[in-house]
Scaffold this motif. Structure first.
Motif, PDB file in Angstrom:
ATOM      1  N   ALA A 170       7.365  -1.545  -4.806  1.00 45.95           N
ATOM      2  CA  ALA A 170       7.845  -2.453  -3.752  1.00 45.95           C
ATOM      3  C   ALA A 170       7.779  -1.779  -2.391  1.00 45.95           C
ATOM      4  O   ALA A 170       7.365  -2.386  -1.401  1.00 45.95           O
ATOM      5  N   ILE A 171       8.178  -0.542  -2.336  1.00 41.13           N
ATOM      6  CA  ILE A 171       8.174   0.197  -1.065  1.00 41.13           C
ATOM      7  C   ILE A 171       6.761   0.283  -0.505  1.00 41.13           C
ATOM      8  O   ILE A 171       6.520   0.012   0.670  1.00 41.13           O
ATOM      9  N   GLU A 192      11.517   1.103  -7.728  1.00 37.75           N
ATOM     10  CA  GLU A 192      11.359   0.375  -6.466  1.00 37.75           C
ATOM     11  C   GLU A 192      10.177   0.876  -5.650  1.00 37.75           C
ATOM     12  O   GLU A 192       9.931   0.359  -4.545  1.00 37.75           O
ATOM     13  N   HIS A 193       9.419   1.806  -6.157  1.00 41.38           N
ATOM     14  CA  HIS A 193       8.411   2.450  -5.310  1.00 41.38           C
ATOM     15  C   HIS A 193       7.150   1.615  -5.124  1.00 41.38           C
ATOM     16  O   HIS A 193       6.491   1.707  -4.085  1.00 41.38           O
TER      17      HIS A 193
END
Lengths: 673, 673
Positions: free
Chosen positions: A483-484, A480-481
């Motif tokens: 996306a972050i 998810e990084h």
């Protein structure tokens, strides 16, 4: 608190400090929000600091060799605004003071470096200021060594509260400062024993004096309302070659009914209580007014540093043209002219050699070319030097006996590293970059956000950017990084596909003056895809056609980083079946989104082609805008990536397990046709 | 290192510890990855701990009153796997040991609590284990007070490395443990002076003994290879009523050519060097083999705790049925039967009263109903109690003289709070929730990710969830945090629109057994929208039709949280112009995505209606799936939200400034029609 005794002891000092207290009360009352107690409590320290010690010229708040003042306890922003107004800062006018926390005011709720020249760094999220300050102080040491004491010789002063010291990042900062004997760093701890929930005792009994001493700091304990004691402590702190902490016992909201209470931490707006407090101070002026004599004294303080500045300018004028140019260029965040040619030459070499390396290694290749021509770069890693590939041969290691060293072993402190890098960049003259595993973006996250928010072009070198990490398993596998980072405004997120794109990404990152960059780099080897040398920086367009369809274009594969080569394999599979397939490499979604519509349509034409996105990460990281938007055919797109956390196994097997394979991409295309 | 002397001094101990060392070498060599040196260095400590002290029964690794063992230095996972295999754990078979780090193995790269019963918590991201452990130890204190020492009386042991202690979170954990005199917490510091980049000295000179003492810990310093010294130190640690740190001077990769080097930290796979190391140990068995006598000794250790367990079971059987039921229910993470009725009653009351309150206040209302019927809830806040509305009347404050207190003043330690809450939940018997500002999700992020990854149903109460924060400005205004949380797998992100949805969200959060929840709650007041009482938990569907179009449906507005009432206003404006408008409230995108397609199509029908999403946050947080996907009309959707950071001004003015207004939403609809 015997206010009368304090007033009598040193009336002139008292009135100068009272001006801060009164303006703070007025500003907060007018805004009906903010924090009154902290500026009131620390007014004496701030007054002595600026009156007797700070090398500061209000006419030139950005003069390079000024002392830096950092309000780590940023909620006490009225302290800075009062000081600047009193000293005659051009930006903080009477009007601005009255407009505290209002729409469009430079006097924002928390001090913002992008609004006021005299604000060194945006603070508010607690602990950041003290960690920024470590970067400021390291930058000062480095540049003093590079340019000599004649051009660089200043202090970094910090006001930190109990909140700053409870945040974990403060320990990272304290450890770093102690390790590197940052003697020019002086921290005032506003020891008022009050937090929002009550006394500090509610949540902490740490002996801060012992704690700082354990990390090698010089520590003094004083009455934070005793002007002479404050002066003497600063004098002593300036002389030691250790970082200094001055524990200032203060009374929050001193002289107000809310003194020494958690209520005093917040907005004190009761008219009668304000009146009573001001009466106690001997302050009779109308709201926002300051007696002429007090204002004059403060303005004299504001111009105290003018002589220092002029002397510095004279010394600077004597420096060699080369030294001046280098200094000015670095402070302007301008890259050297030859950077462009250097990157082009590197790209050409790569296109010829076609190395099959991990992009973390590609990044090292780029840095090996960049660092020798940009003496302002400072590299480092949070204890993963060999994995992040951040150390190049010529840097040297920053240490107490090698202040010229340009590489920092940050230790296992991702957060402290990120925040100190922000401080280095804000100090001026340095372009910091630092590495950790991409997954540990999590630890650095508060500082990464602040880099974006306060327009600091720090470069975060984040290697091991997917399940390609392999055996270390899901705790070390980012999904998810991307996306972050992409959801964060004003951040370039680069995920280069090969060594050429990596070199291009570095050029953009270093050319950016007010946007931080995240380099998401692989652990695993990747083929060179950009085998035909192009002078143009294609990564600067964010996304581009890497390979055109053979024959009629029926599919467009959009991929980033390690999945671009996989998309190329899928293209080969599809074209063997007669399905013409374009491959779009999209190393930076933000830059692609910033292109004009014509260009974006050329890369992602509306037409009939189906679209499949490929990235070993969650789809919810910006993919839908390209797969569902941009005139995509309804129902004719798909995504190959991750929809949950990874697992522990060799990387190749993980890509198979999670279906991130050329065969699966090709199949998705066929299913859509 | 004089291995021979160590062997001679205590041969029986030596061989048990050597078994750990040999298996570690074998496991890492077979995987060709992993970390050999740490388990080798800490084998003596682990052996003495399990042989003499750990209350552990390998036949029942989840028996509630066992001692907890937490490997904060999770990269040394072969230490746990070796121990478990040697003691006869049912899951860690010989086969599993050999399959270390391979696809599908329970013996993953880092210890995962969701793979192995005997692993208390997933570790790997450094510093998390020691902070989890604070939660474990607090949970033990709380439950001992609730259930008596007869049912709850155990220790929490931790092995932490230099990396754990350099991470800032360790300071938050140390401060909390000291503040609360967690006497049953015992931390072994693997003081081997080695990190990946080199000696600790490269990046830190902190005196850890002084540092822990500064926070009120009991500290001992021992030779970590001296079995008698280890035993004596644990004995002393068990007796003090302070948290204990035992500084164990060890040699990383002891007895191997890489001993005391950073190479020793990694994978030691050289066959000759392994052979030489084993020869030095006097270890002659084939890889993965253990001499029968050594294995038997270890198996005896593994069943040492059986008698304790049986005695505990007998005591438990004597407890009242009510106490047993409550204990068992809490450990099973089952909510009380009456929760459902309680929430329904609250919803009914709200629908009648129609309060206009902030959802942070709605959350307090829900908690005021829940806490009295769920004695297992433990609330808290990172020094924002009055802002987060997390404290209800009946909880009492956890303190050294009130172990029954169910509210924790965590201090300004978002990260430590989140990680300790994870520990509490993993300990069993407790449902923790804790609050901070939503923006400071950033600080808590590594622990929030671990909650999701390791399936811990912690509830993060995140108030002040948008520019509605107002004057505090952009550092305190989340814009990307919904995106961050939504991009994280296995996380429920609730953004309720009113008090009814807030109550529903709490019911779902507490009913979840393996998914953490984020409650994104407003600072500002919102009207009650669910004015018609429905028994059904509509939030459980993630999104639902809050208000149907009057007349022909031409537009669908999809909104969350504070923007749902704004969408209702826009609907009124549009319908006044004859534009039939449906309003969909979407308090939880994850749950809506999990509904079957039929339901989703009912809520978001393909038809002709245009769609506008409204959320005071970035679009790149999952919106495109509903605005561009789900059979939306191409080119007929839009979004009203934020596309950058916020600003400092009164909240109402900010919503105007950023165009998040009913008028603007209505205009967007008209532009699309």
């Amino acid at each position: 608190m015997d206010i009368a005794a304090l007033r009598e002891k040193n009336p002139e000092h008292w009135m100068k400090a009272a001006a801060i207290r009164a303006l703070t009360l007025d500003g907060v009352a007018a805004a009906n929000s903010g924090h009154s107690g902290m500026p009131m409590g620390m007014a004496d320290v701030a007054t002595v600091l600026f009156e007797k010690h700070m090398k500061f010229d209000v006419a030139a708040p950005n003069w390079p060799d000024r002392d830096r003042f950092i309000l780590s306890a940023g909620h006490g922003s009225m302290l800075i605004y009062s000081l600047l107004y009193l000293m005659g800062d051009k930006q903080v006018t009477h009007e601005q003071l009255k407009n505290f926390r209002q729409m469009g005011a430079l006097t924002a709720g928390h001090p913002e470096n992008f609004l006021l020249d005299a604000v060194e760094t945006t603070t508010g999220p607690l602990g950041q200021g003290i960690a920024n300050a470590v970067g400021f102080a390291m930058a000062e040491e480095m540049q003093r060594a590079q340019y000599s004491r004649k051009l660089v010789d200043h202090k970094t002063y910090v006001i930190a509260g109990d909140g700053c010291l409870m945040e974990g990042i403060s320990q990272e900062a304290i450890g770093l400062a102690g390790r590197h004997s940052l003697g020019n760093l002086i921290v005032f701890w506003d020891n008022n024993n009050i937090t929002i929930d009550g006394t500090v005792e509610l949540s902490d009994r740490t002996d801060q004096v012992k704690r700082f001493k354990a990390s090698g700091w010089h520590v003094q304990e004083i009455d934070g309302h005793d002007a002479e004691a404050i002066d003497a402590a600063i004098e002593a702190a300036k002389k030691t070659n250790k970082p200094s902490m001055i524990a200032c016992k203060t009374h929050i909201a001193i002289g107000h009914a809310a003194q020494d209470t958690s209520k005093g931490h917040g907005a004190l707006t009761d008219a009668d209580q304000m009146k009573a407090a001001k009466a106690g101070y001997g302050w009779t002026s109308a709201p926002f007014d300051v007696p002429a004599d007090v204002k004059a004294q403060w303005e004299a303080i504001g111009s105290r540093g003018a002589a220092d500045r002029e002397a510095w300018e004279a010394r600077f004028a004597e420096a060699s043209k080369q030294k001046q140019d280098r200094f000015n260029r670095a402070y302007a965040l301008d890259v050297p002219n030859k950077l462009s040619a250097t990157i082009k030459a590197l790209k050409k070499q790569i296109s010829e050699d076609q190395p099959k390396v991990a992009t973390r290694k590609s990044s090292e290749m780029a840095l090996a070319a960049i660092n020798p021509i940009m003496p302002e770069t400072v590299g480092g890693s949070a204890d993963l030097t060999g994995s992040n590939n951040t150390l190049t041969a010529d840097l040297g290691v920053f240490d107490t006996d090698n202040r010229k060293g340009r590489y920092v072993y940050w230790g296992i402190r991702e957060h402290g590293m990120a925040s100190a890098m922000n401080g280095m960049a804000l100090h001026g003259g340095i372009r910091p970059y630092g590495g950790t595993f991409f997954c540990f973006t999590d630890y650095a996250r508060p500082a990464m956000r602040l880099a974006a928010l306060s327009k600091i072009p720090t470069v975060f070198v984040m290697t091991h950017d997917s399940i390609g990490v392999g055996e270390d398993g899901p705790t070390h596998q980012p999904v998810e990084h991307l996306a972050i980072c992409r959801a964060t405004p004003n951040t370039y997120v680069f995920r280069p596909a090969d060594s050429v794109e990596t070199a291009e990404a570095w050029e953009i990152a270093l050319t950016s003056k007010d946007t931080p960059s995240v380099m998401a780099l692989t652990r695993q080897n990747l083929p060179t895809l950009r085998t035909e040398h192009k002078l143009k920086n294609l990564t600067a367009q964010g996304g581009y056609v890497l390979a055109e369809a053979t024959g009629k274009r029926q599919a467009i594969l959009i991929a980033t980083g390690s999945e671009v080569s996989l998309a190329m394999e899928a293209k080969a599979l599809l074209e063997a079946d007669g399905i013409g397939t374009r491959v779009v490499s999209m190393p930076c979604m933000e830059l692609f989104a910033a292109q004009d519509e014509d260009y974006r349509r050329k890369v992602l034409p509306a037409g009939a082609a189906v679209r499949v996105g490929v990235e070993a990460a969650v789809r919810n990281g910006g993919w839908d805008q390209w797969l569902l938007g941009e005139r995509a055919r309804p129902g004719k797109s798909d995504f190959v990536g991750m929809d949950g956390f990874g697992a522990s196994a060799p990387a190749g097997e993980l890509f198979e397990k999670f279906g991130i394979t050329a065969a699966n991409v090709a199949q998705k295309v066929k299913d859509l046709l």
